[in-house]
Design a protein around this motif. Structure first.
Motif, PDB file in Angstrom:
ATOM      1  N   ALA A  15       5.970  41.039  11.740  1.00 39.60           N
ATOM      2  CA  ALA A  15       4.434  41.227  11.373  1.00 39.60           C
ATOM      3  C   ALA A  15       3.983  42.878  11.563  1.00 39.60           C
ATOM      4  O   ALA A  15       2.838  42.866  12.215  1.00 39.60           O
ATOM      5  N   GLY A  16       4.654  43.535  10.767  1.00 43.09           N
ATOM      6  CA  GLY A  16       4.698  45.329  11.712  1.00 43.09           C
ATOM      7  C   GLY A  16       4.538  45.486  13.102  1.00 43.09           C
ATOM      8  O   GLY A  16       3.844  46.700  13.293  1.00 43.09           O
ATOM      9  N   LYS A  17       4.863  44.552  13.831  1.00 40.49           N
ATOM     10  CA  LYS A  17       5.213  44.461  15.861  1.00 40.49           C
ATOM     11  C   LYS A  17       6.347  45.302  15.888  1.00 40.49           C
ATOM     12  O   LYS A  17       7.457  44.728  15.337  1.00 40.49           O
ATOM     13  N   PRO A  18       6.500  46.289  16.194  1.00 40.12           N
ATOM     14  CA  PRO A  18       7.966  46.693  16.588  1.00 40.12           C
ATOM     15  C   PRO A  18       8.899  46.393  17.708  1.00 40.12           C
ATOM     16  O   PRO A  18       8.608  46.282  18.594  1.00 40.12           O
ATOM     17  N   ILE A  19       9.967  46.049  17.663  1.00 39.47           N
ATOM     18  CA  ILE A  19      10.851  44.908  18.583  1.00 39.47           C
ATOM     19  C   ILE A  19      11.816  45.653  19.481  1.00 39.47           C
ATOM     20  O   ILE A  19      11.940  46.430  20.494  1.00 39.47           O
ATOM     21  N   LEU A  20      12.616  45.789  17.759  1.00 33.32           N
ATOM     22  CA  LEU A  20      14.115  46.558  18.213  1.00 33.32           C
ATOM     23  C   LEU A  20      13.389  48.428  17.756  1.00 33.32           C
ATOM     24  O   LEU A  20      13.091  48.627  16.351  1.00 33.32           O
ATOM     25  N   GLN A  21      14.018  48.882  18.610  1.00 32.32           N
ATOM     26  CA  GLN A  21      13.943  50.539  18.768  1.00 32.32           C
ATOM     27  C   GLN A  21      14.897  51.254  18.507  1.00 32.32           C
ATOM     28  O   GLN A  21      15.184  51.706  19.034  1.00 32.32           O
ATOM     29  N   GLY A  22      15.499  51.392  17.494  1.00 36.66           N
ATOM     30  CA  GLY A  22      17.189  51.711  17.831  1.00 36.66           C
ATOM     31  C   GLY A  22      18.449  51.482  18.869  1.00 36.66           C
ATOM     32  O   GLY A  22      18.743  51.843  19.318  1.00 36.66           O
ATOM     33  N   VAL A  23      18.579  50.281  18.186  1.00 35.45           N
ATOM     34  CA  VAL A  23      19.722  49.476  19.421  1.00 35.45           C
ATOM     35  C   VAL A  23      21.191  49.940  18.221  1.00 35.45           C
ATOM     36  O   VAL A  23      21.271  50.115  17.197  1.00 35.45           O
ATOM     37  N   ASN A  24      21.962  50.587  19.603  1.00 33.64           N
ATOM     38  CA  ASN A  24      23.963  50.958  18.602  1.00 33.64           C
ATOM     39  C   ASN A  24      24.337  50.068  19.475  1.00 33.64           C
ATOM     40  O   ASN A  24      24.359  49.534  21.118  1.00 33.64           O
ATOM     41  N   LEU A  25      26.026  49.160  19.350  1.00 30.36           N
ATOM     42  CA  LEU A  25      26.133  48.060  19.514  1.00 30.36           C
ATOM     43  C   LEU A  25      27.525  47.716  18.634  1.00 30.36           C
ATOM     44  O   LEU A  25      27.467  47.556  17.478  1.00 30.36           O
ATOM     45  N   GLU A  26      29.145  48.368  19.136  1.00 28.15           N
ATOM     46  CA  GLU A  26      30.008  47.512  18.354  1.00 28.15           C
ATOM     47  C   GLU A  26      30.391  46.870  18.914  1.00 28.15           C
ATOM     48  O   GLU A  26      31.018  46.706  19.979  1.00 28.15           O
ATOM     49  N   ILE A  27      31.298  45.550  18.930  1.00 31.88           N
ATOM     50  CA  ILE A  27      31.431  44.533  19.285  1.00 31.88           C
ATOM     51  C   ILE A  27      33.094  43.856  18.987  1.00 31.88           C
ATOM     52  O   ILE A  27      32.447  43.960  17.226  1.00 31.88           O
TER      53      ILE A  27
END
Lengths: 269, 435
Positions: A15-27
């Motif tokens: 709803a327009g609200k940022p939650i994740l701001q640039g997550v990097n991950l490799e599994i």
């Protein structure tokens, strides 16, 4: 080919609200990753976005399975591609028996090309398999006849999620606090079960506050998420440190992310 | 018995010709004449009448239809009797009896079962006493009068004292596209008798039109037990008007299962009177509507005597721009102490444009009773859909599963497997996908 799930610079809004701001991950398949962080840091959101929850909007970045973006895939396509999430608060499906639900789910996940209306796994074959799995998880046979999560205790819900993990045998599984709300014995049983089912076989992303689950499922990597970003990655020692000492050091080391975290309250999915 | 039936309209000439063609006993002729008189003196209900304020029948034109007409159309396939060993069966098409049969074993015990039209000639002693006498009132409204004047074929079941029929009986009424059906169901269980009757009605296909103007009378004596199933699966062009009433005697039980799937518009009055102490009535209603269907059910559970239990559960799932109206009333007469009355209506809205009106009501004149009622209406929860999809269900499969689960509570109460299966399949087939 080694199966890989890659999260690239993932930005997510609700709803327009940022939650994740640039997550990097490799599994990689066979690896166990612990995802830790204080409330509101975006742990559950990351899991739900990987699973394809329609409520979240990816504004930047990508999620790749073996190099192919899955962002355009619906949740059921992702499930059939081998992604699974054990939910923190699974919903009840009144009137639908666990066995019927799982028979249909198992059929679809094992035959990703199955069309609606085509045959399900033969009942006999399925019954035997679910009975074996339930025995392994020390679950009463009655469980299969109950309606999905309907009137389940917190512990029963978590075990039902583990049963689904066992039946669906995904390549990658996100376990969102699969050990919360359980007493000590139940946590041990859940941890052992996950170890038998998935540890070293699947790619596991374990979101947890307990050390028991990680004790049985030693993480190859521990990630700390704060303010919608992974701020630190380490080995199993990092998880141990956080269990023993909490997030004080992390907050001090990353004051900017801590401030973002304090401003955002993790929405309940 | 063979009858030559020509097309007859619903006017004086048509009625006279209809009466003449039937060659019925005098008592039945006068019954029809009195009803026809009521019809000609009555007026059509309209939306100023409280009963009809939510149900618009301005587009219903009686002169488009005819009374019972022999047709060469094949009988639609029965679903309730699939895989069931029956004690007897009967069928009709467009209000004309096709066949009826009762196993000799039961006939020897005095059971009578078959087409009401035909049995009225052979068993006037049984039928005259009950037909329109104790349950359904031909003067109730213009549809009940029209029905009483023109009813044909239908089903008659009589079970003598103490006879327990351990296999179900089955009846099917078919109607061709544009046809009519005026079937009347009359069931009489004497004291200590038990029976199960599976009734269904069907059209050749989902788009068929036509008109049903019917009535059901169930008379359950003392210590008697009746299971009655009524599956309405007309095409979606059919006008369906029905008055139904059951009388349940002392220490008796009635389990009445209603499946309402078809018709363009239905207006049904379902009335159960508990007329003896210790009576028990359970009603299980399943409705599924789509397109522009309009189904209106008015139920009345009337407690005339003390220590009776009534339990009505209606569940409806609606898609497209369809609409249901459910109006339930628990009426407890003075002196009917220790009444235990329950009514519930749950509606699942599968599209934004579907609408369900639910109006529960109580009228209590006794002071020591327990009556509860409730209703819910809601959309399919998107979180449930996501949960199922995360386990590999397509959106459509998820919705089908959720709808089936929604009805499970009613299915769990239905004690006849073929009925559960037929209803479950019919519903699963209809559910479409909605974004």
């Amino acid at each position: 080919m080694s199966d890989t799930l890659t999260i690239k610079n993932l930005h997510v809004e609700i709803a327009g609200k940022p939650i994740l701001q640039g997550v990097n991950l490799e599994i990689k398949k066979g690896e166990t990753h612990a995802l830790m962080g204080p409330n509101g840091s975006g742990k559950s959101t990351l899991g739900l976005v990987i699973m394809g929850h329609p409520k979240y909007e990816v504004t930047e970045g990508d999620i790749l399975l073996n190099g192919e973006s899955i962002l355009e895939m619906e949740a059921d396509e992702r499930a059939r591609a081998g992604i699974f999430m054990a939910f923190q608060r699974p919903v009840a499906v009144p009137g639908v028996k666990m066995a019927d639900f799982l028979r249909h789910a198992t059929t679809n996940v094992r035959n990703p090309e199955r069309k609606e209306g085509e045959d399900l796994i033969p009942m006999r074959e399925f019954r035997k398999e679910i009975k074996d799995k339930m025995g392994q998880l020390k679950m009463d046979a009655e469980f299969a006849r109950r309606y999905v999560n309907d009137g389940f205790s917190g512990g029963e819900m978590k075990r039902a999620e583990i049963l689904q993990l066992a039946m669906l045998q995904p390549h990658f599984a996100i376990l969102d606090e699969t050990d919360s709300g359980l007493d000590a014995d139940a946590v041990r049983l859940a941890s052992q079960s996950i170890n038998e089912i998935g540890h070293g076989k699947m790619g596991l992303l374990i979101i947890t506050h307990h050390d028991k689950l990680l004790h049985y499922n030693t993480p190859d990597f521990t990630h700390v998420i704060l303010g919608g970003r992974i701020v630190e990655t380490g080995g199993k020692e990092l998880a141990e440190e956080l269990h023993e000492q909490g997030y004080e050091r992390i907050r001090n080391d990353y004051p900017e992310a801590a401030a973002v975290n304090d401003a955002v309250e993790e929405p309940v999915a | 018995m063979s009858q030559t039936i020509t097309r007859m309209e619903f006017n004086q000439e048509g009625f006279d010709a209809f009466l003449q063609s039937r060659n019925e006993p005098q008592w039945l002729q006068s019954l029809r004449q009195t009803a026809w008189q009521s019809f000609t003196e009555g007026r059509w209900p309209n939306q100023k009448d409280e009963e009809w304020m939510r149900t618009d029948i301005r587009l219903f034109k009686l002169n488009k239809f005819n009374s019972a007409t022999e047709s060469n159309q094949p009988l639609p396939t029965a679903v309730l009797s699939a895989g069931v060993e029956l004690a007897g069966s009967c069928s009709s098409m467009d209000g004309v009896t096709l066949h009826h049969h009762l196993d000799a074993e039961w006939a020897e015990k005095g059971v009578v079962f078959g087409s009401l039209s035909e049995l009225a000639h052979q068993h006037p002693d049984l039928i005259e006493k009950y037909l329109f006498q104790k349950a359904v009132d031909p003067k109730f409204d213009r549809f009940s009068a029209l029905h009483a004047a023109f009813w044909s074929s239908g089903v008659f079941l009589y079970v003598p004292r103490g006879v327990v029929i351990d296999k179900p009986l089955h009846s099917i009424a078919g109607m061709s596209d544009g046809g009519s059906d005026f079937a009347h169901t009359l069931v009489i269980l004497e004291d200590g008798a038990e029976a199960t009757l599976l009734s269904e009605s069907a059209s050749p296909d989902v788009n068929s039109g036509g008109m049903h103007c019917g009535a059901v009378e169930l008379i359950v004596g003392n210590d008697a037990h009746l299971r009655y199933v009524n599956l309405q699966d007309w095409g979606q062009g059919v006008w369906h008007f029905a008055n139904q009433k059951a009388l349940v005697g002392r220490d008796s039980s009635l389990q009445w299962t209603v499946g309402a799937l078809g018709s363009r518009l239905s207006k049904v009055n379902q009335h159960v009177s508990l007329t003896g102490e210790g009576g028990n009535c359970q009603v299980n209603g399943v409705m599924f509507t789509e397109n522009k269907q309009h189904l209106s059910y008015h139920t009345l559970q009337q407690h005339e005597k003390p220590h009776c239990v009534s339990d009505f559960l209606y569940k409806a799932a609606l898609q497209d721009s369809s609409r249901t109206v459910w109006r339930g009333m628990i009426q407890v007469d003075e002196g009917a102490q220790k009444t235990d009355g329950y009514q519930r209506n749950d509606n699942l809205l599968l599209s934004r444009t579907a609408r369900a009106d639910s109006i529960p009501g109580l009228e209590i004149e006794a002071d020591d009773v327990r009556c509860t009622h409730g209703s819910t209406s809601g959309k399919v929860d998107e979180e449930l859909i996501f949960y199922a999809r995360s386990r590999g269900f397509s959106r459509k499969e998820a919705i089908q599963m959720i709808v089936t689960g929604f009805f499970q509570q009613v299915f769990d109460r239905v004690t006849i497997e073929s009925v559960r299966e037929a209803l479950g399949l019919a519903i699963a087939r209809r559910v479409r996908d909605y974004e």
